[in-house]
Design an enzyme around this catalytic site. Sequence first.
Site, PDB file in Angstrom:
ATOM      1  N   LYS A   1       0.845  -1.203   0.000  1.00 17.60           N
ATOM      2  CA  LYS A   1       0.000   0.000   0.000  1.00 17.60           C
ATOM      3  C   LYS A   1       0.878   1.250   0.000  1.00 17.60           C
ATOM      4  O   LYS A   1       0.649   2.177  -0.787  1.00 17.60           O
ATOM      5  CB  LYS A   1      -0.932  -0.006   1.221  1.00 17.60           C
ATOM      6  CG  LYS A   1      -2.040  -1.053   1.119  1.00 17.60           C
ATOM      7  CD  LYS A   1      -2.819  -1.219   2.425  1.00 17.60           C
ATOM      8  CE  LYS A   1      -3.822  -2.366   2.310  1.00 17.60           C
ATOM      9  NZ  LYS A   1      -4.558  -2.637   3.540  1.00 17.60           N
TER      10      LYS A   1
ATOM     11  N   ASP B   1     -10.632   3.561   4.428  1.00 23.61           N
ATOM     12  CA  ASP B   1     -11.095   2.173   4.421  1.00 23.61           C
ATOM     13  C   ASP B   1     -12.625   2.098   4.334  1.00 23.61           C
ATOM     14  O   ASP B   1     -13.178   1.031   4.062  1.00 23.61           O
ATOM     15  CB  ASP B   1     -10.650   1.463   5.708  1.00 23.61           C
ATOM     16  CG  ASP B   1      -9.394   0.633   5.518  1.00 23.61           C
ATOM     17  OD1 ASP B   1      -9.223   0.061   4.432  1.00 23.61           O
ATOM     18  OD2 ASP B   1      -8.589   0.570   6.466  1.00 23.61           O
TER      19      ASP B   1
ATOM     20  N   GLN C   1      -4.271  -1.029   9.636  1.00 18.30           N
ATOM     21  CA  GLN C   1      -4.329  -2.382   9.083  1.00 18.30           C
ATOM     22  C   GLN C   1      -4.995  -3.342  10.071  1.00 18.30           C
ATOM     23  O   GLN C   1      -4.654  -3.377  11.250  1.00 18.30           O
ATOM     24  CB  GLN C   1      -2.912  -2.856   8.720  1.00 18.30           C
ATOM     25  CG  GLN C   1      -2.861  -4.205   8.031  1.00 18.30           C
ATOM     26  CD  GLN C   1      -3.530  -4.231   6.657  1.00 18.30           C
ATOM     27  OE1 GLN C   1      -3.607  -3.222   5.968  1.00 18.30           O
ATOM     28  NE2 GLN C   1      -4.030  -5.390   6.265  1.00 18.30           N
TER      29      GLN C   1
HETATM   30  N1  GUN Z   1      -7.268  -6.261   6.447  1.00 18.70           N
HETATM   31  C1  GUN Z   1      -7.758  -6.996   5.419  1.00 18.70           C
HETATM   32  N2  GUN Z   1      -8.304  -6.182   4.491  1.00 18.70           N
HETATM   33  C2  GUN Z   1      -8.148  -4.926   4.935  1.00 18.70           C
HETATM   34  C3  GUN Z   1      -8.500  -3.654   4.413  1.00 18.70           C
HETATM   35  O1  GUN Z   1      -9.082  -3.525   3.329  1.00 18.70           O
HETATM   36  N3  GUN Z   1      -8.164  -2.590   5.172  1.00 18.70           N
HETATM   37  C4  GUN Z   1      -7.529  -2.718   6.373  1.00 18.70           C
HETATM   38  N4  GUN Z   1      -7.271  -1.607   7.058  1.00 18.70           N
HETATM   39  N5  GUN Z   1      -7.202  -3.868   6.891  1.00 18.70           N
HETATM   40  C5  GUN Z   1      -7.500  -4.976   6.162  1.00 18.70           C
END
Ligand code: GUN
Length: 294
Positions: A54, A121, A98
């Site tokens: 990311k 998110d 995350q």
């Molecule tokens: N863990 C698994 N998928 C995601 C996501 O799309 N965003 C975040 N912040 N954590 C995740």
Amino acid sequence: MSARIIDGKVLAAELRAAVAAEARRLAAGQGLQPGLAVVLVGDNAASRSYVASKSRAVLEAGMRSFDHRLAADTSERELIALIQKLNADAAVHGILVQMPLPPPIDAARVIASVDPAKDVDGFHPLNAGRLACGLPGLVPCTPMGCIKLAKTVHASLAGLDALVLGRSNIVGKPLFQLLLAENATVTVAHSRSRDLPALCRRADLLCAAIGRPEMVRGDWIKPGATVIDVGINRVAGGAQKSRLIGDVCFAEAVDVAGAITPVPGGVGPMTIACLLVNTLRAACAQAGLPQPAV
Ligand code: GUN
């Protein structure tokens, strides 16, 4: 029949290029450089790898990335204090924490502490509520990517029988809302649903996000259906190597479906591209600028 393979890597690259072009335009015209703060608590190997991807994508799109790596024993109070600092930082337009968070941190309280305007998110209850009400807001990245992938096969999703397999807050529930907003007829099925194979066989559009490796078999799929596989399951691959497989048995499904996303190289790359879209959108909204075209 052999299904058309929906190439998420190519589509994601196109979307990332479009975001980068918009970011350059913002920098030149407005002196605005979107910034994303990525917060990782603990040292879960998969999370570390996602977070690195990311941050790299953010930098490649010409945006700023602010990385925060916290120890696994970080308290909820410390984490929320960091988020409050990021909420107040004008250079940070998006905040991503995350998931999963190590226990005993309460993910719901952490999510609720993020400024909804910076919630790239789309997990904050305000944004989830906006989505449910059909109001504009930030939408979760993986479901947004699923819709974009499905639309490469179907110009319109209106009237399609769609099945969402899985009911998580991250994928299943928001994907249900987005498909409904596209006028699909949507069923949500999950681990406690009766006769999953029969439910799947009715679907023109099958989105599998249940987190069970290769649970969906070829004979669960309606011939010609579009299959979006959200699963990312790491399994032993022999010779001490591991490999990623989806929630759908690709080898069987490819002979039945009309179109299918591979794992890896399907939904995963689109999730990251959609995160860039959300960061750009959040930055424009916070600067009082019109929403970008991407
Ligand atoms: N863990 C698994 N998928 C995601 C996501 O799309 N965003 C975040 N912040 N954590 C995740």
